[in-house]
Design a protein around this motif. Structure first.
Motif, mmCIF file in Angstrom:
data_model
loop_
_atom_site.group_PDB
_atom_site.id
_atom_site.type_symbol
_atom_site.label_atom_id
_atom_site.label_comp_id
_atom_site.label_asym_id
_atom_site.label_seq_id
_atom_site.Cartn_x
_atom_site.Cartn_y
_atom_site.Cartn_z
ATOM 1 N N CYS A 160 0.843 -1.194 0.000
ATOM 2 C CA CYS A 160 0.000 0.000 0.000
ATOM 3 C C CYS A 160 0.884 1.251 0.000
ATOM 4 C CB CYS A 160 -0.894 -0.004 1.233
ATOM 5 S SG CYS A 160 -1.871 1.495 1.392
ATOM 6 N N CYS A 211 -0.334 3.444 3.520
ATOM 7 C CA CYS A 211 0.143 3.151 4.872
ATOM 8 C C CYS A 211 1.426 2.324 4.880
ATOM 9 C CB CYS A 211 -0.946 2.446 5.678
ATOM 10 S SG CYS A 211 -1.285 0.766 5.111
ATOM 11 N N CYS A 263 -6.398 -1.939 0.092
ATOM 12 C CA CYS A 263 -5.568 -2.182 1.284
ATOM 13 C C CYS A 263 -6.443 -2.654 2.439
ATOM 14 C CB CYS A 263 -4.807 -0.920 1.684
ATOM 15 S SG CYS A 263 -3.887 -1.135 3.230
ATOM 16 N N CYS A 274 -5.919 0.175 5.511
ATOM 17 C CA CYS A 274 -6.397 1.561 5.488
ATOM 18 C C CYS A 274 -7.407 1.829 4.376
ATOM 19 C CB CYS A 274 -5.210 2.521 5.372
ATOM 20 S SG CYS A 274 -4.501 2.559 3.716
ATOM 21 N N SER A 283 -6.932 2.079 1.217
ATOM 22 C CA SER A 283 -6.412 2.773 0.041
ATOM 23 C C SER A 283 -6.372 1.836 -1.175
ATOM 24 C CB SER A 283 -5.003 3.296 0.336
ATOM 25 O OG SER A 283 -4.412 3.766 -0.863
HETATM 26 ZN ZN ZN Z 1 -2.915 0.942 3.402
#
Ligand code: ZN
Ligand code: GDP
Ligand code: MG
Lengths: 113, 210
Positions: free
Chosen positions: A73, A76, A89, A92, A94
């Protein structure tokens, strides 16, 4: 049937390596395929057999290891394994990701004598 | 560890740097047979043919039918017959590039052989890939061929004019977004010329920016 083209290219490499290494017989070829490449091992092995018929590699065993899809990712920084085609992800949420593994088409080693 | 497709990759890198030095954008169109690549090229040439200098490479298993459909546009077209092969590779592309005058081209569209899996594994040296799918193929394509939908710079969903298919747009989009959250999706009909404006603007932008 990309298996055929990959098997052809592999057979060229194997036979060349056998020649350079002065192998009279190739006994085993160890390869890694990423899951995303979607190689069907049985089809691949069949195709490879066709390509190496009547060569020093005709009886070579093929060992195929399938590598799971892993992403890192960019949000993070953590990495995770992609399950069920969810490229998100798991820490998080993403979707800004970088691939770590899953696209391999590698020869690990060639065994013979 | 050695990459099995080194030979293809090295040639693809060569093609990519040659095209870059000539400022030619190469677009690799990938779809199942019949999804509408040739029809999309027809609509696209009608619209942007006067704005850019376009060349076409037609990958075809045995015939030159698609190339003949595009002849009326008077753009340079080269056919690559793969003799049964299910995809183009960088060597076949590299071999036909000398048939084009690259100094006189802005963009080279490559219609790959109809197939969703093999073409996405073989880098041709393209600037980017496009995935074309049609509503008649069912809505499960992204999940079945994640690599293509991950790598495509845009996805075109064609044949939106056909009613009564069991294609579920929402489920298609959910799958696609799971695989690639940010890829542009154009919902189009190449025969009814619906939704093409967004595609034309996008492709023109890509050609300008590269
Ligand atoms: Zn992440
Ligand atoms: N209904 C409908 N048919 C289409 C559309 N686009 C293409 N077709 C038809 O689908 C068939 C295959 O199209 P073609 O462009 O040859 O597909 P290709 O194999 O991907 O190049 C042809 O008969 C086209 O006329 C569309 O948007 N709607
Ligand atoms: Mg076509």
């Amino acid at each position: 049937m990309h298996e055929l083209k990959v098997a052809e290219d592999l057979s060229v490499i194997v036979l060349e390596a056998a020649k350079n290494g002065k192998l009279g017989k190739v006994s085993k070829v160890n390869i890694l395929f990423g899951q995303l490449i979607q190689i069907v091992p049985d089809i691949f092995e069949f195709a490879f057999r066709e390509c190496v018929r009547e060569t020093v590699a005709e009886n070579a065993e093929i060992d195929i290891e399938i590598i799971p899809v892993k992403m890192k990712c960019r949000g993070c920084g953590k990495d995770f394994r992609v399950m069920e085609n969810r490229f998100v992800c798991e820490y998080c949420g993403s979707t800004d990701l970088e691939i770590i593994s899953g696209k391999e088409l590698f020869i690990k080693s060639i065994e013979g004598e | 560890m050695k990459n099995i497709l080194d030979r293809n990759q090295n040639k693809a890198n060569e093609v990519r740097s040659l095209l870059k030095s000539k400022k030619v954008v190469m677009v690799n169109l990938i779809s199942s047979p019949g999804a509408g690549k040739t029809t999309l090229l027809e609509r696209t040439l009608e619209e942007i043919g006067s704005k850019f200098r376009i060349g076409i490479i037609e990958g075809d298993i045995t015939t030159d039918r698609d190339a003949r459909r595009l002849q009326k546009f008077n753009v340079p077209i080269v056919v690559i017959n793969t003799e049964g092969g299910c995809h183009l590779d960088s060597h076949s592309i590299s071999k036909v590039l000398p048939s084009f005058n690259l100094d006189d081209l802005d963009v080279l569209f490559v219609e790959n052989v109809g197939n969703l899996i093999c073409p996405s594994q073989f880098d041709l040296g393209e600037t980017f890939k496009l995935a074309v799918v049609s509503t008649t193929e069912g809505d499960d394509k992204p999940g079945k061929y994640p690599m293509l939908f991950r790598e495509a710079r845009a996805v075109l969903l064609n044949k939106t004019d056909i009613p009564y298919t069991n294609f579920k747009l929402e489920s298609f989009k959910t799958d696609l977004r799971n695989i690639n959250a940010s890829v542009p999706l154009f919902e189009i009909s190449c025969t009814k010329s619906d939704g093409l404006k967004g595609w034309f603007d996008w492709i023109e932008g890509q050609i300008f920016n590269e």
